[in-house]
Design a protein around this motif. Sequence first.
Motif, mmCIF file in Angstrom:
data_model
loop_
_atom_site.group_PDB
_atom_site.id
_atom_site.type_symbol
_atom_site.label_atom_id
_atom_site.label_comp_id
_atom_site.label_asym_id
_atom_site.label_seq_id
_atom_site.Cartn_x
_atom_site.Cartn_y
_atom_site.Cartn_z
ATOM 1 N N LEU A 194 -65.483 47.204 -57.649
ATOM 2 C CA LEU A 194 -66.658 46.338 -57.473
ATOM 3 C C LEU A 194 -67.630 46.461 -58.638
ATOM 4 O O LEU A 194 -68.412 45.553 -58.898
ATOM 5 C CB LEU A 194 -67.346 46.591 -56.132
ATOM 6 C CG LEU A 194 -68.135 47.873 -55.871
ATOM 7 C CD1 LEU A 194 -69.544 47.810 -56.441
ATOM 8 C CD2 LEU A 194 -68.203 48.135 -54.362
ATOM 9 N N GLN A 195 -67.594 47.576 -59.364
ATOM 10 C CA GLN A 195 -68.410 47.695 -60.562
ATOM 11 C C GLN A 195 -67.972 46.683 -61.616
ATOM 12 O O GLN A 195 -68.774 46.248 -62.440
ATOM 13 C CB GLN A 195 -68.300 49.111 -61.150
ATOM 14 C CG GLN A 195 -68.833 50.216 -60.256
ATOM 15 C CD GLN A 195 -70.346 50.288 -60.283
ATOM 16 O OE1 GLN A 195 -71.015 49.420 -60.831
ATOM 17 N NE2 GLN A 195 -70.901 51.314 -59.685
ATOM 18 N N ALA A 196 -66.690 46.331 -61.570
ATOM 19 C CA ALA A 196 -66.163 45.404 -62.571
ATOM 20 C C ALA A 196 -66.255 43.954 -62.118
ATOM 21 O O ALA A 196 -66.758 43.095 -62.849
ATOM 22 C CB ALA A 196 -64.705 45.756 -62.888
ATOM 23 N N VAL A 197 -65.773 43.660 -60.910
ATOM 24 C CA VAL A 197 -65.668 42.260 -60.494
ATOM 25 C C VAL A 197 -66.462 41.937 -59.237
ATOM 26 O O VAL A 197 -66.497 40.785 -58.811
ATOM 27 C CB VAL A 197 -64.181 41.867 -60.279
ATOM 28 C CG1 VAL A 197 -63.408 41.996 -61.569
ATOM 29 C CG2 VAL A 197 -63.543 42.716 -59.184
ATOM 30 N N GLY A 198 -67.094 42.946 -58.614
ATOM 31 C CA GLY A 198 -67.845 42.690 -57.407
ATOM 32 C C GLY A 198 -66.964 42.657 -56.172
ATOM 33 O O GLY A 198 -65.737 42.576 -56.262
ATOM 34 N N VAL A 199 -67.589 42.739 -55.009
ATOM 35 C CA VAL A 199 -66.863 42.807 -53.748
ATOM 36 C C VAL A 199 -65.995 41.562 -53.524
ATOM 37 O O VAL A 199 -64.881 41.655 -53.004
ATOM 38 C CB VAL A 199 -67.862 42.983 -52.581
ATOM 39 C CG1 VAL A 199 -67.178 42.759 -51.239
ATOM 40 C CG2 VAL A 199 -68.480 44.368 -52.631
#
Length: 289
Positions: A194-199
């Motif tokens: 989620l840090q990269a693409v979000g939930v």
Amino acid sequence: MSIFEFLLEPFDYVFMQRALAVTVVASVVCAVLSCWLVLIGWSLMGDAVSHAVLPGVALAYIVGAPFAVGAVLFGFLAVALIGAVRGTSRVKEDAAIGIVFTTLFALGLVLISVTPSQTDLSHIIFGNLLGLSQGDLLQVIVLGAITFAILVFKRHDFTLYAFDPTHAHAIGLNPRLLGAFLLGLLALTSVVALQAVGVVLVVAMLIIPGATAYLLTDRFSHMLVLAPAISVACAIVGLYISYYLDAASGGMVVLTQGAAFTLVYLFSPRHGLIVARHNAARRRKLATA
């Protein structure tokens, strides 16, 4: 512009270097885990847990706790609620999954909307790949390394559980414990991704690489190599495209993975749709010759 300038220019910037590091770590961890999710048939469960961690992450932010703690707690809560709904009512598993994950996801959205914050918490939902701090990078690397090490160390047990839980139980393993262990790793992996693409897009990174590798090989050991290799390649290509088109980085990474799956789905030497139809037409032609 020379080819070297084209390749090196994006990474003259620190934010792109961090984005690359986080995306590669998330791609590898998600891809390795996705092999088991695809094999077991847990795609919907991956969707449920990855979305259900949102309120846990929001609450962790509110109380100042690590994101991973809230994510793991709500990941297990989601699984427990799905089991409770399925076991105590006429509702089937797919419906129970849909009810639980959408409700918890909505709770997360409400918590984010009412939480006073100096930062924009919407990056939890949609990702903020180009705005990562040094602390975010460190958290992703640590969680990713822990998750990857456990997956590699326990790979034989997880694989046996995926193929034959009954045999796993017969040789002294606890299938329910292994399943819970995998779900805990799923929650941790969701925090990494989620840090990269979000939930919203986490589930894509948790399913597409494994599904793509599954169409390329019939050996699980090869899947565990192909899936992360494909995922990392898509991450790098996606970052380049997003930089030069000024597009959303996380979305472009996932879109590149989707494009890779489409190509494999159509042209895979063993299971590709077009290749299979071509071979079938060729066999018919030979049979009538």
